[in-house]
Scaffold this motif. Sequence first.
Motif, PDB file in Angstrom:
ATOM      1  N   GLU A   1      88.993  63.656  36.818  1.00 29.75           N
ATOM      2  CA  GLU A   1      90.270  63.626  37.430  1.00 29.75           C
ATOM      3  C   GLU A   1      90.454  62.530  38.228  1.00 29.75           C
ATOM      4  N   LYS A   2      90.202  61.245  37.726  1.00 28.01           N
ATOM      5  CA  LYS A   2      90.462  59.789  38.455  1.00 28.01           C
ATOM      6  C   LYS A   2      91.681  59.385  37.628  1.00 28.01           C
ATOM      7  N   LEU A   3      92.453  58.573  38.566  1.00 25.19           N
ATOM      8  CA  LEU A   3      93.591  57.852  38.042  1.00 25.19           C
ATOM      9  C   LEU A   3      93.510  56.405  37.879  1.00 25.19           C
ATOM     10  N   THR A   4      94.092  56.006  36.678  1.00 26.59           N
ATOM     11  CA  THR A   4      93.921  54.575  36.599  1.00 26.59           C
ATOM     12  C   THR A   4      95.256  54.182  36.327  1.00 26.59           C
ATOM     13  N   PHE A   5      95.626  53.320  37.495  1.00 26.55           N
ATOM     14  CA  PHE A   5      97.281  52.907  37.537  1.00 26.55           C
ATOM     15  C   PHE A   5      97.520  51.708  36.685  1.00 26.55           C
ATOM     16  N   GLY A   6      98.586  51.387  35.984  1.00 20.98           N
ATOM     17  CA  GLY A   6      99.122  50.340  35.844  1.00 20.98           C
ATOM     18  C   GLY A   6      99.754  49.420  36.886  1.00 20.98           C
ATOM     19  N   THR A   7     100.140  48.183  36.737  1.00 24.77           N
ATOM     20  CA  THR A   7     100.279  47.390  37.932  1.00 24.77           C
ATOM     21  C   THR A   7     102.051  47.548  38.297  1.00 24.77           C
ATOM     22  N   GLY A   8     102.601  48.274  37.580  1.00 26.46           N
ATOM     23  CA  GLY A   8     104.143  48.725  37.793  1.00 26.46           C
ATOM     24  C   GLY A   8     105.304  47.836  37.273  1.00 26.46           C
ATOM     25  N   THR A   9     106.319  48.183  37.310  1.00 25.16           N
ATOM     26  CA  THR A   9     107.437  47.700  36.895  1.00 25.16           C
ATOM     27  C   THR A   9     108.463  47.791  38.196  1.00 25.16           C
ATOM     28  N   ARG A  10     108.981  46.939  38.595  1.00 24.19           N
ATOM     29  CA  ARG A  10     109.782  46.627  39.871  1.00 24.19           C
ATOM     30  C   ARG A  10     111.146  46.758  39.106  1.00 24.19           C
ATOM     31  N   LEU A  11     112.004  47.746  39.411  1.00 19.60           N
ATOM     32  CA  LEU A  11     113.270  47.975  38.825  1.00 19.60           C
ATOM     33  C   LEU A  11     114.331  47.559  40.010  1.00 19.60           C
ATOM     34  N   THR A  12     115.397  46.983  39.612  1.00 13.59           N
ATOM     35  CA  THR A  12     116.544  46.614  40.349  1.00 13.59           C
ATOM     36  C   THR A  12     117.588  46.926  39.760  1.00 13.59           C
ATOM     37  N   ILE A  13     118.349  47.942  40.334  1.00 10.00           N
ATOM     38  CA  ILE A  13     119.977  48.300  39.837  1.00 10.00           C
ATOM     39  C   ILE A  13     120.976  47.520  40.481  1.00 10.00           C
ATOM     40  N   ILE A  14     121.670  46.732  39.796  1.00 10.49           N
ATOM     41  CA  ILE A  14     122.813  45.979  40.371  1.00 10.49           C
ATOM     42  C   ILE A  14     124.013  46.804  40.573  1.00 10.49           C
ATOM     43  N   PRO A  15     124.650  46.961  41.792  1.00  6.55           N
ATOM     44  CA  PRO A  15     125.791  47.736  41.850  1.00  6.55           C
ATOM     45  C   PRO A  15     126.941  47.127  40.962  1.00  6.55           C
TER      46      PRO A  15
ATOM     47  N   TRP B   1     104.010  59.327  35.765  1.00  6.02           N
ATOM     48  CA  TRP B   1     104.902  58.337  36.360  1.00  6.02           C
ATOM     49  C   TRP B   1     105.150  58.422  37.972  1.00  6.02           C
ATOM     50  N   PHE B   2     104.891  57.408  38.774  1.00  2.00           N
ATOM     51  CA  PHE B   2     105.215  57.636  40.115  1.00  2.00           C
ATOM     52  C   PHE B   2     106.327  56.604  40.236  1.00  2.00           C
ATOM     53  N   ARG B   3     106.862  56.759  41.618  1.00  2.00           N
ATOM     54  CA  ARG B   3     107.864  55.785  42.088  1.00  2.00           C
ATOM     55  C   ARG B   3     107.232  55.599  43.408  1.00  2.00           C
ATOM     56  N   GLN B   4     107.528  54.277  43.705  1.00  2.00           N
ATOM     57  CA  GLN B   4     107.062  53.607  45.108  1.00  2.00           C
ATOM     58  C   GLN B   4     108.150  52.752  45.632  1.00  2.00           C
ATOM     59  N   ASP B   5     108.748  53.326  46.790  1.00  2.77           N
ATOM     60  CA  ASP B   5     109.687  52.466  47.511  1.00  2.77           C
ATOM     61  C   ASP B   5     108.967  51.425  48.357  1.00  2.77           C
ATOM     62  N   PRO B   6     109.404  50.367  48.882  1.00  6.50           N
ATOM     63  CA  PRO B   6     109.112  49.359  49.574  1.00  6.50           C
ATOM     64  C   PRO B   6     108.386  49.878  50.777  1.00  6.50           C
TER      65      PRO B   6
ATOM     66  N   SER C   1     105.346  61.593  42.956  1.00  6.03           N
ATOM     67  CA  SER C   1     105.203  61.737  41.558  1.00  6.03           C
ATOM     68  C   SER C   1     106.564  62.327  40.951  1.00  6.03           C
ATOM     69  N   LEU C   2     106.932  61.637  39.679  1.00  2.00           N
ATOM     70  CA  LEU C   2     108.126  62.047  39.014  1.00  2.00           C
ATOM     71  C   LEU C   2     107.784  62.881  37.885  1.00  2.00           C
ATOM     72  N   LEU C   3     106.935  62.553  37.119  1.00  2.00           N
ATOM     73  CA  LEU C   3     106.828  63.539  35.999  1.00  2.00           C
ATOM     74  C   LEU C   3     105.107  63.386  35.533  1.00  2.00           C
ATOM     75  N   LEU C   4     104.844  64.356  35.260  1.00  2.00           N
ATOM     76  CA  LEU C   4     103.340  64.748  34.866  1.00  2.00           C
ATOM     77  C   LEU C   4     103.135  65.112  33.199  1.00  2.00           C
ATOM     78  N   ILE C   5     102.709  64.263  32.225  1.00  2.00           N
ATOM     79  CA  ILE C   5     102.573  64.822  31.067  1.00  2.00           C
ATOM     80  C   ILE C   5     101.388  65.164  30.531  1.00  2.00           C
ATOM     81  N   GLN C   6     101.127  66.330  30.199  1.00  2.00           N
ATOM     82  CA  GLN C   6      99.710  66.856  29.829  1.00  2.00           C
ATOM     83  C   GLN C   6      99.191  66.058  28.664  1.00  2.00           C
ATOM     84  N   SER C   7      98.123  66.007  28.106  1.00  2.00           N
ATOM     85  CA  SER C   7      97.813  65.333  26.919  1.00  2.00           C
ATOM     86  C   SER C   7      98.094  65.978  25.634  1.00  2.00           C
ATOM     87  N   SER C   8      98.377  67.195  25.782  1.00  2.00           N
ATOM     88  CA  SER C   8      98.997  68.036  24.551  1.00  2.00           C
ATOM     89  C   SER C   8     100.409  68.167  24.453  1.00  2.00           C
TER      90      SER C   8
END
Lengths: 111, 114
Positions: free
Chosen positions: A97-111, A35-40, A46-53
């Motif tokens: 060792e190649k990455l295949t990405f999803g298209t992402g979820t844009r998250l907005t936290i409303i104060p 899981w990655f985070r991308q700011d505008p 990289s946030l978290l990496l889970i091995q297949s096991s």
Amino acid sequence: KQEVTQIPAALSVPEGENLVLNCSFTDSAIYNLQWFRQDPGKGLTSLLLIQSSQREQTSGRLNASLDKSSGRSTLYIAASQPGDSATYLCAVTVGNEKLTFGTGTRLTIIP
Amino acid sequence: DAEITQSPRHKITETGRQVTLACHQTWNHNNMFWYRQDLGHGLRLIHYSYGVHDTNKGEVSDGYSVSRSNTEDLPLTLESAASSQTSVYFCASSHPGQGADTQYFGPGTRLTVL
């Protein structure tokens, strides 16, 4: 061909709520899932990496799970904060060792 | 601190021109990757390298080339820029190990082809 899907494409939640982001992949022959985070206008962090096991990984308020057999992963964010607003991308590592990405979820936290 | 840098950060060019995007990493990683990011497509792999003098085509390699003459650098060249190559380009590097380590990403280059 591996395909990675993230639904929804965008999500808005009030501050303080717990939330779950979803990721699914079509081929279970993966080395890991990240899981990655991308700011505008910025690169990916990289946030978290889970091995297949492994079944899950935790870092602070973040918990990622992996169910390889069903081709699913979730990213759980506890007690959301406005600073969590960003696009979250999941990616799987396949052969060579190649990455295949999803298209992402844009998250907005409303104060 | 070790890092990965990209230059330029923004580039505007004309159709048909040759353009080279630079990527430099100081982690001494053997693996380096180039991606492009477009709305609705996520990040797609263009080219990658597992070491000096090694280069491989990714999912969307047509119109792009790379060369690896040392460990630190993997420049991406657009031989004859096309409007379809307007995109944000990211370079990444990683240590070999069957996916045991994450890829570290540069800040990106926004390329506009007019």
